[in-house]
Design a protein around this motif. Structure first.
Motif, PDB file in Angstrom:
ATOM      1  N   ALA A  69       0.842  -1.194   0.000  1.00 18.26           N
ATOM      2  CA  ALA A  69       0.000   0.000   0.000  1.00 18.26           C
ATOM      3  C   ALA A  69       0.877   1.243   0.000  1.00 18.26           C
ATOM      4  CB  ALA A  69      -0.925   0.001   1.216  1.00 18.26           C
ATOM      5  N   MET A  70       0.318   2.316  -0.549  1.00 15.81           N
ATOM      6  CA  MET A  70       1.025   3.596  -0.601  1.00 15.81           C
ATOM      7  C   MET A  70       0.055   4.723  -0.271  1.00 15.81           C
ATOM      8  SD  MET A  70       3.058   3.019  -4.220  1.00 15.81           S
ATOM      9  CE  MET A  70       4.173   4.424  -4.086  1.00 15.81           C
ATOM     10  N   ALA A  86       3.109  -0.695 -14.497  1.00 15.69           N
ATOM     11  CA  ALA A  86       4.136  -0.990 -15.506  1.00 15.69           C
ATOM     12  C   ALA A  86       5.002  -2.187 -15.112  1.00 15.69           C
ATOM     13  CB  ALA A  86       5.015   0.235 -15.734  1.00 15.69           C
ATOM     14  N   PHE A  87       4.964  -2.589 -13.857  1.00 14.43           N
ATOM     15  CA  PHE A  87       5.758  -3.735 -13.413  1.00 14.43           C
ATOM     16  C   PHE A  87       4.991  -5.018 -13.710  1.00 14.43           C
ATOM     17  CE2 PHE A  87       7.769  -0.371 -11.118  1.00 14.43           C
ATOM     18  CZ  PHE A  87       9.082  -0.797 -10.920  1.00 14.43           C
ATOM     19  N   PRO A  88       5.582  -5.944 -14.449  1.00 10.72           N
ATOM     20  CA  PRO A  88       4.877  -7.191 -14.757  1.00 10.72           C
ATOM     21  C   PRO A  88       4.577  -8.024 -13.506  1.00 10.72           C
ATOM     22  CG  PRO A  88       7.159  -7.301 -15.507  1.00 10.72           C
ATOM     23  CD  PRO A  88       6.913  -5.889 -15.040  1.00 10.72           C
ATOM     24  N   GLU A  89       5.273  -7.762 -12.420  1.00  5.94           N
ATOM     25  CA  GLU A  89       5.046  -8.508 -11.176  1.00  5.94           C
ATOM     26  C   GLU A  89       3.788  -8.039 -10.435  1.00  5.94           C
ATOM     27  OE1 GLU A  89       9.489  -8.424 -11.989  1.00  5.94           O
ATOM     28  OE2 GLU A  89       7.904  -6.919 -11.975  1.00  5.94           O
ATOM     29  N   VAL A  90       3.223  -6.909 -10.841  1.00  7.81           N
ATOM     30  CA  VAL A  90       2.000  -6.407 -10.207  1.00  7.81           C
ATOM     31  C   VAL A  90       0.813  -7.021 -10.923  1.00  7.81           C
ATOM     32  CG1 VAL A  90       0.583  -4.361  -9.759  1.00  7.81           C
ATOM     33  CG2 VAL A  90       3.065  -4.267  -9.419  1.00  7.81           C
ATOM     34  N   ASN A  91       0.019  -7.826 -10.181  1.00 12.61           N
ATOM     35  CA  ASN A  91      -1.091  -8.480 -10.864  1.00 12.61           C
ATOM     36  C   ASN A  91      -2.436  -7.809 -10.633  1.00 12.61           C
ATOM     37  OD1 ASN A  91      -1.827  -9.500  -8.346  1.00 12.61           O
ATOM     38  ND2 ASN A  91      -0.860 -11.468  -8.714  1.00 12.61           N
ATOM     39  N   HIS A  92      -2.555  -6.943  -9.678  1.00 13.25           N
ATOM     40  CA  HIS A  92      -3.684  -6.022  -9.641  1.00 13.25           C
ATOM     41  C   HIS A  92      -3.384  -4.867  -8.711  1.00 13.25           C
ATOM     42  CE1 HIS A  92      -4.872  -8.835  -6.402  1.00 13.25           C
ATOM     43  NE2 HIS A  92      -5.504  -7.827  -5.869  1.00 13.25           N
ATOM     44  N   ASN A  93      -4.124  -3.789  -8.904  1.00 11.43           N
ATOM     45  CA  ASN A  93      -3.825  -2.524  -8.264  1.00 11.43           C
ATOM     46  C   ASN A  93      -5.167  -1.793  -8.142  1.00 11.43           C
ATOM     47  OD1 ASN A  93      -3.194   0.218  -7.962  1.00 11.43           O
ATOM     48  ND2 ASN A  93      -1.741   0.261  -9.641  1.00 11.43           N
ATOM     49  N   TYR A  94      -5.441  -1.222  -6.987  1.00  7.80           N
ATOM     50  CA  TYR A  94      -6.723  -0.555  -6.820  1.00  7.80           C
ATOM     51  C   TYR A  94      -6.630   0.600  -5.841  1.00  7.80           C
ATOM     52  CZ  TYR A  94      -6.708  -4.025  -3.059  1.00  7.80           C
ATOM     53  OH  TYR A  94      -6.357  -4.811  -1.999  1.00  7.80           O
ATOM     54  N   GLN A  95      -7.544   1.532  -5.989  1.00 13.52           N
ATOM     55  CA  GLN A  95      -7.621   2.714  -5.144  1.00 13.52           C
ATOM     56  C   GLN A  95      -8.569   2.436  -3.987  1.00 13.52           C
ATOM     57  OE1 GLN A  95      -9.065   6.182  -7.163  1.00 13.52           O
ATOM     58  NE2 GLN A  95      -8.979   7.454  -5.332  1.00 13.52           N
ATOM     59  N   PHE A 104      -1.820  -2.730  -3.976  1.00 16.79           N
ATOM     60  CA  PHE A 104      -1.506  -3.623  -5.083  1.00 16.79           C
ATOM     61  C   PHE A 104      -0.859  -4.898  -4.557  1.00 16.79           C
ATOM     62  CE2 PHE A 104       1.766  -0.452  -4.553  1.00 16.79           C
ATOM     63  CZ  PHE A 104       2.967  -1.148  -4.584  1.00 16.79           C
ATOM     64  N   VAL A 105      -0.883  -5.931  -5.393  1.00 16.16           N
ATOM     65  CA  VAL A 105      -0.274  -7.221  -5.071  1.00 16.16           C
ATOM     66  C   VAL A 105       0.910  -7.423  -5.999  1.00 16.16           C
ATOM     67  CG1 VAL A 105      -0.603  -9.725  -5.045  1.00 16.16           C
ATOM     68  CG2 VAL A 105      -2.423  -8.215  -4.218  1.00 16.16           C
ATOM     69  N   VAL A 106       2.033  -7.815  -5.415  1.00 16.70           N
ATOM     70  CA  VAL A 106       3.240  -8.129  -6.180  1.00 16.70           C
ATOM     71  C   VAL A 106       3.485  -9.630  -6.058  1.00 16.70           C
ATOM     72  CG1 VAL A 106       5.737  -7.783  -6.377  1.00 16.70           C
ATOM     73  CG2 VAL A 106       4.246  -5.853  -5.813  1.00 16.70           C
ATOM     74  N   THR A 107       3.657 -10.286  -7.183  1.00 15.19           N
ATOM     75  CA  THR A 107       3.971 -11.716  -7.233  1.00 15.19           C
ATOM     76  C   THR A 107       5.203 -11.883  -8.107  1.00 15.19           C
ATOM     77  OG1 THR A 107       1.629 -12.234  -7.077  1.00 15.19           O
ATOM     78  CG2 THR A 107       3.070 -14.002  -7.816  1.00 15.19           C
ATOM     79  N   ALA A 108       6.192 -12.606  -7.599  1.00 16.41           N
ATOM     80  CA  ALA A 108       7.457 -12.752  -8.327  1.00 16.41           C
ATOM     81  C   ALA A 108       8.046 -14.136  -8.070  1.00 16.41           C
ATOM     82  CB  ALA A 108       8.432 -11.659  -7.876  1.00 16.41           C
TER      83      ALA A 108
END
Length: 149
Positions: A69-70, A86-95, A104-108
């Motif tokens: 979160a930011m 823009a990061f391919p590791e981010v699979n969804h992002n929401y306000q 957002f969720v980061v998966t790597a």
């Protein structure tokens, strides 16, 4: 979006065919050929109706992931959301309506890469990224019964 697009989006969120040619199986069920299914999904992706087609794995069974979160100033929200997306590791992002307004969720492939992505986002945006790692597993059905008007 026509009736077949709607069926494609609604009926195959779950129980996606685990076959060597899954789009051919979907096409058979919809009365389409494999290429038509792939063309429809590509068009729906370009139009923003689909963000990704792929498996969802239980967290930490393959690679690493985290929720982040930011606190983004309102006037920069769209800019920072685009940066995150823009990061391919981010699979969804929401306000969200909260001081921490961008989630957002980061998966790597590894926990180390997850940490690198969070650091790169923070550095690029000039805003701290709060890492919210999973502490307890919950099963959430990610399928939604879509209603069409």
């Amino acid at each position: 979006m026509d009736h077949l697009d709607q069926r494609l989006l609604n009926e195959f969120q779950q129980d996606f065919p685990l076959e060597s040619r899954p789009y051919a199986v979907l096409g058979e069920r919809l009365g389409l050929d494999e290429d038509e299914v792939m063309d429809r999904l590509a068009r729906l992706t370009r139009g923003g109706s689909v963000s990704r087609v792929g498996a969802v794995f239980r967290p930490h069974t393959v690679g690493g992931s985290t929720l982040a979160a930011m606190a983004v100033p309102d006037h920069r929200l769209e800019e920072v959301a685009d940066l995150v997306n823009a990061f391919p590791e981010v699979n969804h992002n929401y306000q969200r309506e909260h001081r921490l307004n961008l989630w957002f969720v980061v998966t790597a492939p590894s926990k180390a890469r997850v940490a690198e992505v969070l650091a790169e986002i923070s550095q690029s945006a000039g805003i701290e990224v709060l890492d919210l790692p999973l502490l307890e597993h919950f099963h959430i059905d990610l399928g939604f019964d879509l209603k069409w008007s």
